[in-house]
Write an enzyme that holds these catalytic residues in place. Structure first.
Site, PDB file in Angstrom:
ATOM      1  N   ASP A 135      47.180  27.772  35.325  1.00  0.00           N
ATOM      2  CA  ASP A 135      46.663  28.646  36.456  1.00  0.00           C
ATOM      3  C   ASP A 135      48.026  29.939  36.096  1.00  0.00           C
ATOM      4  O   ASP A 135      49.011  30.355  36.194  1.00  0.00           O
ATOM      5  CB  ASP A 135      47.480  28.130  37.563  1.00  0.00           C
ATOM      6  CG  ASP A 135      47.476  28.418  39.305  1.00  0.00           C
ATOM      7  OD1 ASP A 135      47.053  27.615  40.013  1.00  0.00           O
ATOM      8  OD2 ASP A 135      47.311  29.936  39.191  1.00  0.00           O
TER       9      ASP A 135
ATOM     10  N   ASN B  80      44.498  41.213  42.486  1.00  0.00           N
ATOM     11  CA  ASN B  80      43.148  41.568  43.048  1.00  0.00           C
ATOM     12  C   ASN B  80      43.742  42.180  44.136  1.00  0.00           C
ATOM     13  O   ASN B  80      42.771  42.977  44.728  1.00  0.00           O
ATOM     14  CB  ASN B  80      42.372  40.193  43.848  1.00  0.00           C
ATOM     15  CG  ASN B  80      41.745  39.078  42.573  1.00  0.00           C
ATOM     16  OD1 ASN B  80      40.945  40.007  41.634  1.00  0.00           O
ATOM     17  ND2 ASN B  80      42.363  37.957  42.980  1.00  0.00           N
TER      18      ASN B  80
ATOM     19  N   HIS C 201      38.953  43.376  42.575  1.00  0.00           N
ATOM     20  CA  HIS C 201      38.664  41.957  42.317  1.00  0.00           C
ATOM     21  C   HIS C 201      37.329  42.414  41.025  1.00  0.00           C
ATOM     22  O   HIS C 201      37.890  41.775  40.185  1.00  0.00           O
ATOM     23  CB  HIS C 201      37.662  41.912  43.200  1.00  0.00           C
ATOM     24  CG  HIS C 201      37.920  40.782  45.149  1.00  0.00           C
ATOM     25  ND1 HIS C 201      38.844  39.785  44.878  1.00  0.00           N
ATOM     26  CD2 HIS C 201      38.314  41.509  46.215  1.00  0.00           C
ATOM     27  CE1 HIS C 201      39.242  39.610  45.870  1.00  0.00           C
ATOM     28  NE2 HIS C 201      38.965  40.965  46.810  1.00  0.00           N
TER      29      HIS C 201
ATOM     30  N   ASP D 239      38.215  39.708  37.858  1.00  0.00           N
ATOM     31  CA  ASP D 239      37.726  39.473  36.791  1.00  0.00           C
ATOM     32  C   ASP D 239      37.492  39.094  35.293  1.00  0.00           C
ATOM     33  O   ASP D 239      37.006  38.398  34.939  1.00  0.00           O
ATOM     34  CB  ASP D 239      35.768  39.699  37.568  1.00  0.00           C
ATOM     35  CG  ASP D 239      35.969  39.322  38.652  1.00  0.00           C
ATOM     36  OD1 ASP D 239      36.215  38.034  39.365  1.00  0.00           O
ATOM     37  OD2 ASP D 239      34.109  39.642  40.223  1.00  0.00           O
TER      38      ASP D 239
ATOM     39  N   GLU E 261      41.879  31.242  40.323  1.00  0.00           N
ATOM     40  CA  GLU E 261      42.289  30.706  38.743  1.00  0.00           C
ATOM     41  C   GLU E 261      42.610  30.241  38.431  1.00  0.00           C
ATOM     42  O   GLU E 261      43.664  30.208  37.520  1.00  0.00           O
ATOM     43  CB  GLU E 261      43.461  31.746  39.052  1.00  0.00           C
ATOM     44  CG  GLU E 261      44.445  31.489  40.265  1.00  0.00           C
ATOM     45  CD  GLU E 261      44.323  31.867  41.670  1.00  0.00           C
ATOM     46  OE1 GLU E 261      45.223  30.940  42.395  1.00  0.00           O
ATOM     47  OE2 GLU E 261      42.940  31.375  42.093  1.00  0.00           O
TER      48      GLU E 261
END
Length: 247
Positions: free
Chosen positions: A100, A108, A113, A117, A143
């Protein structure tokens, strides 16, 4: 077969036709006509079948692949992990690593975002390089990632997990205007048979260990504990999520 037929006709017929007369030539002409018709019909059908098979394979691969990272998706992970566990010898050491990314929402929110990514894609490629090309590795959530690895011992599995934690923490993702993003990852580690006898139990044990890694400061590894079942009341949302999505 079409080429061999015409090759045989061209080589053999001239040798036997003079002694057989016009009857053999007539029969040969009939066979040639029918063979040509079958070829003109069979070839397009074969090409269409090949095209359909290729398209089906591409669609199947797309349905099992995470579009962003190129890793397997959640569905693929469950199918492959279940199959791998089912086919594994009882004495083999199989470990589940639950990953995680730490503070991913903050990344983010701060960088956008698109930057998030990039972090996901970078981690996917980095983790793939550590666990190897044949390991079952997938993105199973936003994630969240998971890997099913075969190791000789618990120490070897911990070493793989530590390599991911330490190596990823050292990576800086360069952004425009001089910004740099540093991300870390927390890992929960569970072993087949010791911490669970099937994929469902293994996922719950690894997720409980991952939760302890998160609350203990993140950027670390936590092994599963025999008392992991007792954390069900502490982790209601996460455990219900995994239980609800297991096949």
């Amino acid at each position: 077969m079409h080429c061999l037929f015409y090759l045989g006709r061209a080589c053999i017929l001239p040798l036997i036709a003079p002694s057989s007369g016009s009857t053999l030539l007539g029969i040969s002409s009939i066979f040639t006509m029918y063979e040509g018709v079958l070829y003109s019909v069979g070839l397009p059908m074969a090409l269409i079948a090949l095209l359909r098979e290729e398209t089906h394979d591409q669609l199947l691969k797309a349905s099992h692949t995470d579009y962003l990272t190129g890793l397997g998706n959640r569905r693929w992970f469950f199918e492959e992990a279940e199959r791998h566990i089912h086919n594994t010898r009882a004495d083999a050491d199989i470990f589940l690593l639950a990953f995680d990314l730490d503070h991913f929402k903050a990344i983010n929110d701060r960088f956008g975002h698109a930057a998030g990514d990039e972090v996901l894609k970078l981690f996917a490629g980095f983790a793939r390089g550590i666990v190897g090309p044949d390991t079952i590795l997938a993105r199973i959530g936003g994630e969240e990632f998971a890997a099913l690895v075969s190791c000789k011992s618990d120490a070897d599995a911990s070493a793989v997990a530590q390599a991911v934690v330490s190596g990823f923490a050292e990576i800086v993702i360069d952004r425009s205007k001089g910004l740099g993003i540093k991300a870390t990852v927390s890992i929960g580690l569970a072993q087949l048979s010791r911490d669970g006898n099937d994929l469902a139990e293994l996922l719950l044990a690894a997720d409980a260990a991952l939760y302890r890694a998160k609350v203990s400061g993140r950027n670390r590894i936590e092994p599963a504990q025999p008392s992991a079942e007792g954390l069900g009341n502490v982790l209601p949302a996460r455990t219900r999520k995994y239980r609800a999505t297991l096949p």
